[in-house]
Design an enzyme around this catalytic site. Structure first.
Site, PDB file in Angstrom:
ATOM      1  N   PHE B 114      49.339   3.447 -24.726  1.00  0.00           N
ATOM      2  CA  PHE B 114      48.674   2.915 -25.911  1.00  0.00           C
ATOM      3  C   PHE B 114      48.479   4.054 -26.892  1.00  0.00           C
ATOM      4  O   PHE B 114      48.529   5.223 -26.521  1.00  0.00           O
ATOM      5  CB  PHE B 114      47.327   2.298 -25.513  1.00  0.00           C
ATOM      6  CG  PHE B 114      47.245   0.814 -25.791  1.00  0.00           C
ATOM      7  CD1 PHE B 114      48.181  -0.048 -25.281  1.00  0.00           C
ATOM      8  CD2 PHE B 114      46.211   0.299 -26.568  1.00  0.00           C
ATOM      9  CE1 PHE B 114      48.100  -1.416 -25.535  1.00  0.00           C
ATOM     10  CE2 PHE B 114      46.121  -1.066 -26.823  1.00  0.00           C
ATOM     11  CZ  PHE B 114      47.063  -1.921 -26.311  1.00  0.00           C
ATOM     12  N   GLN B 227      38.128  -1.014 -38.791  1.00  0.00           N
ATOM     13  CA  GLN B 227      39.483  -0.653 -38.372  1.00  0.00           C
ATOM     14  C   GLN B 227      40.537  -1.633 -38.885  1.00  0.00           C
ATOM     15  O   GLN B 227      40.396  -2.839 -38.734  1.00  0.00           O
ATOM     16  CB  GLN B 227      39.560  -0.618 -36.847  1.00  0.00           C
ATOM     17  CG  GLN B 227      40.945  -0.280 -36.333  1.00  0.00           C
ATOM     18  CD  GLN B 227      40.926   0.066 -34.854  1.00  0.00           C
ATOM     19  OE1 GLN B 227      40.873  -0.825 -34.016  1.00  0.00           O
ATOM     20  NE2 GLN B 227      40.947   1.339 -34.545  1.00  0.00           N
ATOM     21  N   LEU B 239      47.588 -11.047 -35.033  1.00  0.00           N
ATOM     22  CA  LEU B 239      47.892  -9.721 -34.505  1.00  0.00           C
ATOM     23  C   LEU B 239      49.138  -9.689 -33.617  1.00  0.00           C
ATOM     24  O   LEU B 239      49.367 -10.585 -32.821  1.00  0.00           O
ATOM     25  CB  LEU B 239      46.704  -9.247 -33.665  1.00  0.00           C
ATOM     26  CG  LEU B 239      46.886  -7.881 -33.010  1.00  0.00           C
ATOM     27  CD1 LEU B 239      46.315  -6.814 -33.906  1.00  0.00           C
ATOM     28  CD2 LEU B 239      46.216  -7.825 -31.659  1.00  0.00           C
ATOM     29  N   GLU B 242      49.313  -3.831 -29.921  1.00  0.00           N
ATOM     30  CA  GLU B 242      49.754  -2.446 -29.865  1.00  0.00           C
ATOM     31  C   GLU B 242      50.626  -2.212 -28.641  1.00  0.00           C
ATOM     32  O   GLU B 242      51.428  -1.287 -28.588  1.00  0.00           O
ATOM     33  CB  GLU B 242      48.507  -1.559 -29.789  1.00  0.00           C
ATOM     34  CG  GLU B 242      48.783  -0.086 -29.805  1.00  0.00           C
ATOM     35  CD  GLU B 242      47.537   0.703 -30.195  1.00  0.00           C
ATOM     36  OE1 GLU B 242      46.817   0.291 -31.120  1.00  0.00           O
ATOM     37  OE2 GLU B 242      47.283   1.725 -29.556  1.00  0.00           O
ATOM     38  N   HIS B 337      40.645  -5.591 -38.419  1.00  0.00           N
ATOM     39  CA  HIS B 337      40.734  -5.887 -36.998  1.00  0.00           C
ATOM     40  C   HIS B 337      39.430  -5.730 -36.224  1.00  0.00           C
ATOM     41  O   HIS B 337      39.145  -6.500 -35.311  1.00  0.00           O
ATOM     42  CB  HIS B 337      41.788  -4.952 -36.402  1.00  0.00           C
ATOM     43  CG  HIS B 337      42.065  -5.169 -34.949  1.00  0.00           C
ATOM     44  ND1 HIS B 337      42.449  -6.388 -34.445  1.00  0.00           N
ATOM     45  CD2 HIS B 337      42.025  -4.335 -33.889  1.00  0.00           C
ATOM     46  CE1 HIS B 337      42.633  -6.287 -33.136  1.00  0.00           C
ATOM     47  NE2 HIS B 337      42.363  -5.058 -32.769  1.00  0.00           N
TER      48      HIS B 337
END
Ligand SMILES: Cc1cc2nc3c(=O)[nH]c(=O)nc-3n(C[C@H](O)[C@H](O)[C@H](O)COP(=O)(O)OP(=O)(O)OC[C@H]3O[C@@H](n4cnc5c(N)ncnc54)[C@H](O)[C@@H]3O)c2cc1C
Ligand code: SF4
Ligand code: SF4
Ligand code: FES
Lengths: 320, 558
Positions: B114, B227, B239, B242, B337
């Site tokens: 990540f 964020q 979304l 990630e 987010h």
């Protein structure tokens, strides 16, 4: 694009009963059914009640019937559903009491889920670290864990319609999640309960739940897997002819090769002592024969996994 | 009389974890939530949860360092140490409860990479980690005897003699108002996403609890730290996890170039979120975007991997962008987010109001400081959810119920809601909410500056005036969502105001707060938290020092 959204409305406080209300609206081509309903709620009629939250098919709030079948409003494209006149019909789910408009009471749905004791029950002291289990065994549960408890399958289940006692597709899929979990040690007891009236044998295999499920959970396939597992641990004997029928059905059924139906639990777990100091799972009693760390298509020769398993293995090997 | 030793507001990951741990101590616990627990927004977390497992050769100190650096040195290091050192055990506990985490070849928990971290230490369940965890915690809740007030909307905290001793709430299905008395209340009501339009957050994420705590005198901290996630779909703001970049996806500009080479040559696409979002915004602003977006390209990962590990985003691409991510790059942009700030708590979840605790996204411990690392939020919810549950139960065990005029509160709210319903002329909530959200997106985006924020502040003040006159279309009692949205909007406006005021206050660029008029980080003047509290004279700003244990601030390079 111009559409007419026809909504089946109901408010227990007025005396209109159920009625249809048509909303005309202009909306962009790629809008979802939920986009349309939100637009109605925000711009035309604030009294229209529905549940929705995530807009991305993950919270399970927005299941409703669109043109007669249960779906999630948020992942259904409006344009795919409209007829020549640009109309769609939206109703609350069936097999649930309606609270207001598209909002249904899910109490009974959750009661049925609770009926299957939906929590992990492992045996003996917990290991210090994680339970050791193959990725396959966990991955194959991902299919059922993907269930968002939206209720679409229950809405369209043909047995639920006539038999309110039927545990139903969502709760049975949830049960599979534990019976299929190598960490759970109560599968025999669980299967005993599911083997009773209103359990796994009440499904008529109409396939509706598989068709409407927005998350590919395939509840019917899980129910079939539970049946196989129930037979394999000996419950089949008690059910007589009914089982025999189904049993022969299953024998013919190419579904054997369907991963969803494999009683994966016995494939999933492998020899633990060899691996670091992690304590083994409760299931180890079952798995006497040693499993190598490579475990793909090699079903262990487990004591109380009966002849059916052997057939599973044979078929699997055939499959390569 | 409804009363409990510990009352948890919210049934997301933080709320359920808090309730379960409080109950383990023997306390009488209840949870109140405006949606059924499994509908909570924690569902949406796709990517995973971070933990440094020592038996896997990882070190929680490294995780803590990455978190501190990710926070742009605004995170409180004592809290970060607690979170990272307890992460391993918490992860194992979750596994024992039944979460079906992905495994490696040896059958042990497996990881994925990540952003912003030196090591792959993100544990996951395909790409629905949040859902898998949420449903397992709900399984535990069903097993327990914890009462859940389902689809009850909390209206306000009850403060008597300076202590929090319950809530007023209404049952959405019937419109009936209740008081639930409690010795301690744990606020776990989630973030503020919908204050911005668009946002990756679910429609129910409206900052209610932050607004309620603030109205009751709780201090809010780091509210300016909003964020922007680097990969959200244009329009809807949905979304793309990630995890996609964790698995190796590229970011490309209109020239087909992996532009992260310019901004973060080492970590590339996996630099910290604020860094990647700024890079994208810069590319777009400088004309190397396509229709306000850049591309996320997964094609080289191959169909098999995508289907096994990123199943949900195949569907999301198809359903929400009409793109088959296996064959085509997908247009994305930075989108609002997460809020790093929230109700200020200590490491045990305590706020400045006795009897009131907070955990999860609505709280600010602060472990995320100026920028949260991906997969650290789920960790935050369960660690500080658990800790506040235990502590709140301990506090409750020494406490008697406070006596107060229960009927007075109920009658008061009945009158208030009636007066809203009686209004005949005015706007509806939707217009105001939309204006607010668009304004926040425009003036409190990836980049901000003084003028824009001042314009925004006056717009919020204007929205507040309009809100005073908001009218309902649904005046009934049964499942009145028109009323729910109207009430939410009130909390959203307060949250927005505290966000913008804090943003104006911080005159530097740090973490997610990038000001074009103060482009540099300024440790000399601003290595401190911005705190905002409500007083009779309106919002009051103060500062708190950052707690530094062993990592001294240095320049951030990825
Ligand atoms: C799309 C997306 C993906 C994400 N992915 C990740 C990830 O991969 N890893 C990670 O670590 N983090 C991720 N996050 C962040 C993370 O999911 C959230 O920060 C976290 O789940 C918040 O949990 P929570 O328990 O604090 O709040 P929530 O889950 O939002 O729960 C809030 C609860 O409060 C209740 N509530 C709110 N207001 C009221 C009221 N007025 N009355 C009664 N009840 C109320 C709600 O009903 C709900 O039950 C992601 C976030 C998003 C939006
Ligand atoms: S297949 Fe069985 S469970 Fe599924 S809808 Fe039909 S009867 Fe119901
Ligand atoms: S099985 Fe499918 S249709 Fe049924 S509740 Fe779960 S997600 Fe919904
Ligand atoms: S809105 Fe969440 S599933 Fe549709």
């Amino acid at each position: 694009m111009q559409v007419i959204v026809s909504v089946n409305r109901f408010n227990p406080k007025d005396n209109n009963g159920k009625y249809w209300e048509d909303y005309n609206l202009e909306i962009e081509e790629n809008a979802t059914v939920l986009d349309a309903l939100i637009k109605i709620r925000e711009e035309t009629d604030g009294s229209l009640a529905m549940r929705c939250s995530c807009r991305s098919a993950i919270c399970g709030s927005c299941a409703m019937r669109v043109n007669g079948h249960a779906r999630l409003a948020c992942n259904t494209k409006l344009a795919d559903m409209t007829d020549e006149a640009g109309m769609i019909k939206v109703e609350p789910m069936t097999n649930f009491p309606v609270i207001k408009d598209l909002v249904v009471d899910q109490q009974m749905f959750w009661d049925k889920v609770k009926q299957v004791s939906p929590w992990l029950q492992s045996e003996g002291p917990e290991p210090k670290g994680e339970y050791v289990a193959s990725n396959e065994s966990m991955n194959q549960l991902a299919g059922v864990m993907a269930c968002i408890m939206c209720g679409a399958c229950v809405s369209d289940c043909s047995v639920m319609e006539v038999d309110k006692n039927f545990i139903g597709p969502a709760a049975l899929a949830k049960a599979y999640r534990f019976v299929g979990d190598p960490r759970d040690s109560k599968s025999v007891e669980r299967l005993g309960v599911l083997n009773e009236y209103s359990g796994i044998w009440d499904c008529t295999r109409c396939y509706e739940c598989v068709e409407v499920c927005p998350k590919g959970v395939a509840p019917m396939d899980r129910i079939m897997a539970l049946r196989e597992e129930a037979i394999s641990v000996g419950y089949g004997d008690t059910m007589g002819a009914r089982h025999a029928d189904v049993f022969s059905d299953l024998v013919e059924d190419s579904g054997w090769l369907d991963e969803l139906r494999l009683p994966i639990k016995t494939v999933g777990i492998f020899n633990l002592p060899a691996l670091l100091n992690f304590a083994p799972v409760g299931l180890r009693a079952l798995v006497k024969g040693k499993m190598p760390a490579i475990f793909h298509h090699n079903v262990p020769n487990v004591q109380n996994v009966r002849n059916l398993f052997k057939r599973v293995r044979n078929d699997q090997n055939k499959d390569g | 009389m409804l009363e409990h030793d510990v009352l948890v507001i919210g049934a997301g990951l933080a709320g359920m974890r808090a309730a379960l741990s409080a109950q383990e101590t023997g306390a009488n616990v209840a949870v109140v939530s405006k949606v059924h627990p499994v509908r909570s927004h924690s569902n949406a977390a796709q990517g995973g949860i971070n933990a440094a497992l020592t038996d896997r050769g990882d070190d929680w100190n490294d995780h803590a360092y990455d978190t501190v650096k990710g926070s742009d040195y605004l995170g409180d290091q004592d809290a970060i140490e607690i979170m990272c050192s307890e992460a391993g055990q918490e992860l194992i506990d979750l596994e024992h409860m039944g979460v079906i985490f992905n495994r490696d070849d040896r059958g042990l928990l497996g990881t994925r990479a990540f952003g912003g971290q030196q090591k792959a230490r993100t544990f996951f369940v395909a790409d629905f980690t949040g859902q898998a965890m949420l449903h397992v915690l709900y399984e535990q809740l069903m097993k327990s005897s914890i009462r859940v007030y389902e689809e009850w909307f909390v209206l306000s905290l009850i403060i008597e003699e300076g202590m929090c001793c319950g809530v007023t709430a209404f049952e959405i299905a019937t419109g009936r108002i209740y008081v639930i008395r409690a010795k301690t209340v744990i606020m776990c009501s989630g973030g503020v996403g919908r204050v911005f339009e668009p946002s990756t957050n679910a429609l129910i994420v409206t900052g209610d609890g932050i607004g309620q705590a603030y109205a009751s005198g709780a201090s809010l901290m780091d509210m300016e730290m909003i964020q922007y996630h680097p990969t959200t779909l244009k329009g809807s703001g949905v979304l793309i996890t990630e995890g996609a970049r964790g698995e190796g996806a590229y970011l490309l500009n209109s020239e087909g170039k992996r532009f992260m080479e310019t901004y973060a040559p080492n970590m590339m696409e996996l630099a910290s979120r604020d860094v990647v979002s700024r890079a994208e915004q810069t590319e777009i602003d400088q004309g190397r975007g396509v229709d306000g977006c850049v591309y996320l390209d997964l094609r080289h990962l191959g169909e098999d991997l995508i289907r096994e590990r990123l199943t949900q985003i195949v569907d999301i691409g198809q359903d929400f962008a009409g793109v088959n991510i296996i064959n085509e790059p997908i247009p994305i942009r930075p989108g609002m987010h997460y809020i790093m700030g929230g109700i200020k708590t200590d490491v045990n979840g305590r706020t400045n109001i006795p009897g009131l605790y907070a955990a999860g996204e609505c709280a600010c411990v602060s472990v995320h400081g100026g920028n949260r690392l991906g997969a650290n939020s789920l960790l935050d919810t369960v660690i500080f959810g658990r800790r506040s549950g235990v502590h709140a139960a301990g506090y409750a065990s020494e406490q008697e119920f406070t006596e107060f005029d229960v009927q007075g509160y109920i009658k008061g709210y009945e009158r208030k809601l009636q007066s809203i319903a009686d209004r005949q002329e005015g706007e509806r909530w939707a217009q105001i909410r939309n204006d607010l959200g668009k304004g926040m997106d425009q003036y409190f985006g990836v980049y901000r500056e003084e003028n824009g924020m001042q314009i925004l502040l006056s717009r919020i003040e204007d929205c507040k005036k309009r809100y005073e006159k908001v009218v309902l279309q649904d005046r009934g009692t049964i499942f009145n969502t028109d009323l729910v949205f109207t009430l939410e909007l009130g909390f959203m406006l307060d949250c927005a105001e505290t966000i913008v005021r804090s943003g104006i206050e911080r005159k530097e660029s740090r973490g997610a707060h990038s000001r074009t008029d103060y482009p540099l980080r300024n440790d000399k003047d601003w290595l401190k938290h911005v705190v905002v509290s409500k007083t009779d004279n309106g919002p009051q700003i103060s500062h708190l020092p950052v707690k530094i244990t062993k990592w001294t601030p240095e320049e951030r390079k990825y």
